[in-house]
Design an enzyme around this catalytic site. Structure first.
Site, PDB file in Angstrom:
ATOM      1  N   ARG A  82      -4.461  13.697  -0.491  1.00 45.65           N
ATOM      2  CA  ARG A  82      -5.515  14.010  -1.456  1.00 45.65           C
ATOM      3  C   ARG A  82      -6.623  12.960  -1.462  1.00 45.65           C
ATOM      4  O   ARG A  82      -7.399  12.882  -2.409  1.00 45.65           O
ATOM      5  CB  ARG A  82      -4.929  14.147  -2.862  1.00 45.65           C
ATOM      6  CG  ARG A  82      -3.879  15.247  -2.991  1.00 45.65           C
ATOM      7  CD  ARG A  82      -3.479  15.452  -4.429  1.00 45.65           C
ATOM      8  NE  ARG A  82      -2.390  16.426  -4.540  1.00 45.65           N
ATOM      9  CZ  ARG A  82      -1.937  16.886  -5.696  1.00 45.65           C
ATOM     10  NH1 ARG A  82      -2.477  16.483  -6.836  1.00 45.65           N
ATOM     11  NH2 ARG A  82      -0.945  17.764  -5.729  1.00 45.65           N
ATOM     12  N   PHE A 135       4.490  -9.886   5.017  1.00 48.84           N
ATOM     13  CA  PHE A 135       3.980 -10.144   3.670  1.00 48.84           C
ATOM     14  C   PHE A 135       3.733  -8.823   2.958  1.00 48.84           C
ATOM     15  O   PHE A 135       3.760  -7.774   3.568  1.00 48.84           O
ATOM     16  CB  PHE A 135       2.702 -10.967   3.718  1.00 48.84           C
ATOM     17  CG  PHE A 135       1.650 -10.464   4.678  1.00 48.84           C
ATOM     18  CD1 PHE A 135       0.738  -9.481   4.279  1.00 48.84           C
ATOM     19  CD2 PHE A 135       1.575 -10.942   5.974  1.00 48.84           C
ATOM     20  CE1 PHE A 135      -0.220  -9.011   5.165  1.00 48.84           C
ATOM     21  CE2 PHE A 135       0.605 -10.497   6.863  1.00 48.84           C
ATOM     22  CZ  PHE A 135      -0.291  -9.520   6.454  1.00 48.84           C
ATOM     23  N   TYR A 155      -3.323   3.234  10.097  1.00 52.06           N
ATOM     24  CA  TYR A 155      -4.360   2.252   9.798  1.00 52.06           C
ATOM     25  C   TYR A 155      -5.462   2.145  10.824  1.00 52.06           C
ATOM     26  O   TYR A 155      -6.486   1.502  10.567  1.00 52.06           O
ATOM     27  CB  TYR A 155      -3.711   0.883   9.544  1.00 52.06           C
ATOM     28  CG  TYR A 155      -2.908   0.898   8.260  1.00 52.06           C
ATOM     29  CD1 TYR A 155      -3.543   0.786   7.037  1.00 52.06           C
ATOM     30  CD2 TYR A 155      -1.536   1.090   8.278  1.00 52.06           C
ATOM     31  CE1 TYR A 155      -2.832   0.834   5.852  1.00 52.06           C
ATOM     32  CE2 TYR A 155      -0.809   1.144   7.101  1.00 52.06           C
ATOM     33  CZ  TYR A 155      -1.463   1.015   5.890  1.00 52.06           C
ATOM     34  OH  TYR A 155      -0.759   1.071   4.718  1.00 52.06           O
ATOM     35  N   LEU A 191      -5.234   7.332  -0.550  1.00 45.44           N
ATOM     36  CA  LEU A 191      -5.194   6.162   0.330  1.00 45.44           C
ATOM     37  C   LEU A 191      -6.602   5.770   0.767  1.00 45.44           C
ATOM     38  O   LEU A 191      -6.951   4.581   0.760  1.00 45.44           O
ATOM     39  CB  LEU A 191      -4.323   6.452   1.553  1.00 45.44           C
ATOM     40  CG  LEU A 191      -4.286   5.340   2.609  1.00 45.44           C
ATOM     41  CD1 LEU A 191      -3.746   4.047   2.028  1.00 45.44           C
ATOM     42  CD2 LEU A 191      -3.467   5.769   3.815  1.00 45.44           C
ATOM     43  N   VAL A 221       0.858  -1.185   0.000  1.00 46.30           N
ATOM     44  CA  VAL A 221       0.000   0.000   0.000  1.00 46.30           C
ATOM     45  C   VAL A 221       0.894   1.235   0.000  1.00 46.30           C
ATOM     46  O   VAL A 221       1.727   1.409   0.902  1.00 46.30           O
ATOM     47  CB  VAL A 221      -0.927   0.017   1.234  1.00 46.30           C
ATOM     48  CG1 VAL A 221      -1.775   1.289   1.249  1.00 46.30           C
ATOM     49  CG2 VAL A 221      -1.818  -1.220   1.246  1.00 46.30           C
ATOM     50  N   VAL A 265       1.363   5.562  -1.727  1.00 41.39           N
ATOM     51  CA  VAL A 265       0.961   6.694  -2.557  1.00 41.39           C
ATOM     52  C   VAL A 265       2.223   7.483  -2.885  1.00 41.39           C
ATOM     53  O   VAL A 265       3.049   7.739  -1.990  1.00 41.39           O
ATOM     54  CB  VAL A 265      -0.070   7.591  -1.840  1.00 41.39           C
ATOM     55  CG1 VAL A 265      -0.437   8.792  -2.707  1.00 41.39           C
ATOM     56  CG2 VAL A 265      -1.329   6.795  -1.479  1.00 41.39           C
TER      57      VAL A 265
END
Length: 409
Positions: A91, A409, A123, A94, A82, A84
């Site tokens: 912006r 992972f 998160y 995400l 994940v 950006v």
């Protein structure tokens, strides 16, 4: 400029991986590690954010099975890669990626999403809570006597090529998976992650080595490690960098550690990821010489609260009504009655009065049994609405074995 989120096409993969590299600072992986990532990536689960014809964000996931309390293997999306690019931060890119991803996880019928976080603060707002911890050790093998258990002399140790030994090591690993929450049932190809050994990532250490532990001709444990040599005015003071150690019984575990303590020209064993209930600190005379430290590892997010809570068992009988808050996945919000014990559970919608109030993030933290609801309540993140409900539920959610993620992972 608004970014469009879509599934990655096969023709996008090279640009997609390049975008990942840019988002993580611009340093590409070594060739063999990059090839492995390419081999295990599931393109149908990979998302790209596109703005002005360019890829500006990425998110992927793996189709894992995660061991939960009780030993069941529950489908879980292993969220990964994940990022950006710097020009498009702040912006909403995400958020859009997380929105599309969690909607897709729900459509696939996976009750859980899990991840490891390079920046944990990100998160929580998407419902992920820290659920496993890793024990780090820097063990002084000069001042500590090597671990000893009766029977350790009957364990035969032999060095093996790490790649050639993969089948034996995987049999040991697979036997351990059902017994510890947080472990992943590895899909084909994932076993090779443990033997990737790019020369540029060794930081002065030698090549990866593997020692197998046998009892009556059966491989019952293994350790993978590398040695970094060093000398000072007193003589050799090298470090054993332990990567993996799995054992099917305490005697084999002790025998492998005794071997690591005795490697010539070294004075310490350093390991970054062991379960917090690893026996080694209890096998030595002075735990302070083990240089213990912990940090969070796996973050868990219930995607379908009812299915997730019903998929595990509970250490003590539980019957509690939970008031769950979930702004990002509102289908989870509301009251759920959880009833279960060591044999199974049910979790269904209810209109009965709530007894505990918490968000889906706290459910994620408590889900594998490594984070007590009482501790979360002490931080003001779980509210008891019926006296006695908190202690009973906290006991039920616990696990006799500490949850542990054996690799990222």
């Amino acid at each position: 400029m608004t970014a469009e989120v879509r599934q990655v096409r096969e023709t996008d993969l090279t640009a997609w991986f390049h975008t990942v590299d840019v988002a993580f600072g611009g340093l590409p992986d070594a060739a063999d590690r990059a090839a492995w990532w390419r081999a295990v990536t599931e393109p149908e689960r990979a998302l790209a954010a596109v703005a002005g014809g360019a890829l500006v964000g990425t998110a992927g996931s793996f189709s894992f099975s995660l061991t939960v309390p009780g030993g069941a293997a529950v489908p879980a999306a292993g969220v990964t890669l994940v990022g950006v690019v710097p020009t498009h931060r702040r912006r909403g890119v995400l958020r859009s990626l997380m929105r599309h991803q969690l909607d897709g996880v729900r459509e696939r019928g996976e009750p859980l999403a899990v991840l490891t976080a390079s920046e944990p603060a990100i998160y929580g707002r998407f419902g992920y809570g820290p659920a496993t911890w890793e024990l780090r050790m820097a063990v002084d093998t000069v001042r500590l006597a090597a671990p000893e258990l009766p029977g350790a002399d009957g364990v035969r140790l032999r060095l093996a090529d790490p790649v050639a030994a993969l089948p034996e090591c995987e049999r040991v690993y697979a036997a351990l998976v059902p017994g510890r929450p947080g472990m992943l049932a590895r899909r084909p190809g994932w076993e090779r992650r443990g033997v990737l050994d790019p020369e540029g990532e060794r930081d002065g250490a030698g090549r990866l080595q593997c020692v197998l532990a046998e009892v009556d001709g059966e491989v019952r444990g293994y350790a993978r490690y590398a040695v970094k040599g060093d000398w000072d005015h007193t003589g050799p003071c090298g470090t054993v960098r332990l990567r993996h150690l799995d054992a099917l019984d305490p005697v084999v575990h002790a025998a492998l550690w005794r071997y690591l303590f005795g490697i010539d020209l070294t004075s310490s064993v350093v390991v970054r990821d062991r379960p917090v209930d690893d026996p080694l600190p209890h096998l030595v005379a002075d735990q302070r010489r083990c240089g213990l430290g912990i940090r969070e590892a796996l973050f868990v997010r219930p995607v379908e609260v009812g299915a997730a809570l019903a998929a595990r068992t509970y250490r003590a009988p539980v019957d509690v009504v939970l008031e769950v808050a979930d702004d990002f996945c509102p289908w989870n919000a509301g009251r759920w009655r959880l009833s279960g014990d060591a044999h199974g559970a049910r979790c269904e919608r209810t209109t009965d009065p709530a007894e505990l109030a918490l968000s889906v993030r706290e459910l994620g933290s408590a889900y594998l049994g490594g984070c007590a609801l009482t501790a979360l309540a002490g931080a003001g993140r779980v509210r008891e609405l019926r006296p006695g409900a908190l202690a009973a539920a906290s006991m039920a959610f616990g696990s006799d074995v500490a949850p542990w993620l054996p690799h990222g992972f």
